[in-house]
Design a protein around this motif. Structure first.
Motif, mmCIF file in Angstrom:
data_model
loop_
_atom_site.group_PDB
_atom_site.id
_atom_site.type_symbol
_atom_site.label_atom_id
_atom_site.label_comp_id
_atom_site.label_asym_id
_atom_site.label_seq_id
_atom_site.Cartn_x
_atom_site.Cartn_y
_atom_site.Cartn_z
ATOM 1 N N GLU A 6 0.828 -1.197 0.000
ATOM 2 C CA GLU A 6 0.000 0.000 0.000
ATOM 3 C C GLU A 6 0.868 1.255 0.000
ATOM 4 N N CYS A 22 -2.717 0.303 -3.958
ATOM 5 C CA CYS A 22 -2.238 -1.021 -3.564
ATOM 6 C C CYS A 22 -1.754 -1.727 -4.829
ATOM 7 N N TRP A 36 -10.354 -2.964 1.181
ATOM 8 C CA TRP A 36 -9.592 -2.159 2.121
ATOM 9 C C TRP A 36 -10.204 -2.331 3.500
ATOM 10 N N ARG A 38 -9.278 -1.161 7.803
ATOM 11 C CA ARG A 38 -8.482 -0.217 8.588
ATOM 12 C C ARG A 38 -8.483 -0.632 10.042
ATOM 13 N N ARG A 45 -9.543 -4.667 13.563
ATOM 14 C CA ARG A 45 -9.531 -4.313 12.154
ATOM 15 C C ARG A 45 -10.965 -4.310 11.625
ATOM 16 N N TYR A 94 -4.425 1.712 7.124
ATOM 17 C CA TYR A 94 -5.279 1.132 6.095
ATOM 18 C C TYR A 94 -4.561 -0.028 5.420
ATOM 19 N N TYR A 95 -5.281 -1.143 5.298
ATOM 20 C CA TYR A 95 -4.722 -2.357 4.732
ATOM 21 C C TYR A 95 -5.475 -2.758 3.471
ATOM 22 N N CYS A 96 -4.725 -3.143 2.483
ATOM 23 C CA CYS A 96 -5.269 -3.737 1.274
ATOM 24 C C CYS A 96 -5.292 -5.255 1.464
ATOM 25 N N TRP A 116 -2.601 -9.992 2.823
ATOM 26 C CA TRP A 116 -2.692 -8.620 3.326
ATOM 27 C C TRP A 116 -1.403 -7.861 3.056
ATOM 28 N N GLN A 118 1.111 -4.501 4.241
ATOM 29 C CA GLN A 118 1.688 -4.095 5.528
ATOM 30 C C GLN A 118 0.998 -2.868 6.113
ATOM 31 N N GLY A 119 0.189 -2.199 5.307
ATOM 32 C CA GLY A 119 -0.583 -1.063 5.789
ATOM 33 C C GLY A 119 0.067 0.274 5.495
#
Length: 126
Positions: A6, A22, A36, A38, A45, A94-96, A116, A118-119
């Motif tokens: 990301e 991403c 996505w 968060r 999460r 925020y994570y993809c 996932w 790493q954010g």
């Protein structure tokens, strides 16, 4: 094994905009739903937005509906999150995520996602 990275996070004032990206390597994403999520400090999460494999369907959490837009470019193996009218409560990492499936059933479940990133940190000042 797919790898997700990301980018695009940062510090923005309330009311401002950010666009998260991403990039996925190691596996074509055209067969998989993407999303996505968060996570803010001390919180679980949570789901933000998802998009089906062919972009035919999207889903949003109630808290971001009308302000955030998820999109994807399968040719470039990219997923995006356009965030407008940001609020302090949007601040989080925020994570993809890549789903095991091309779409979802009645709801988007965190457990459907097997890979996932790493954010990227989003900070919103009031």
């Amino acid at each position: 094994q797919a790898q997700l990275v990301e980018s695009g996070g940062g510090l923005v004032q309330a009311g401002g905009s950010l666009k998260l990206s991403c990039v996925v390597s190691g596996r074509a994403i055209n067969l998989y739903a993407m999303a996505w999520f968060r996570q803010s400090s001390g919180q679980e999460r949570e789901f933000v937005a998802a998009i089906t494999s062919n972009s035919g369907g999207t889903a949003y959490s109630d808290s971001v509906k009308g302000r955030f837009t998820i999109s994807r470019n399968n040719a470039e193996n990219m997923v995006y999150l356009q965030m407008n009218n940001l609020k302090p409560e949007d601040a989080a990492v925020y994570y993809c995520a890549k789903s095991r499936y091309s779409y979802w059933g009645n709801s988007v479940r965190l457990t459907d996602f097997d890979t996932w990133g790493q954010g990227t940190q989003v900070t919103v000042s009031s």
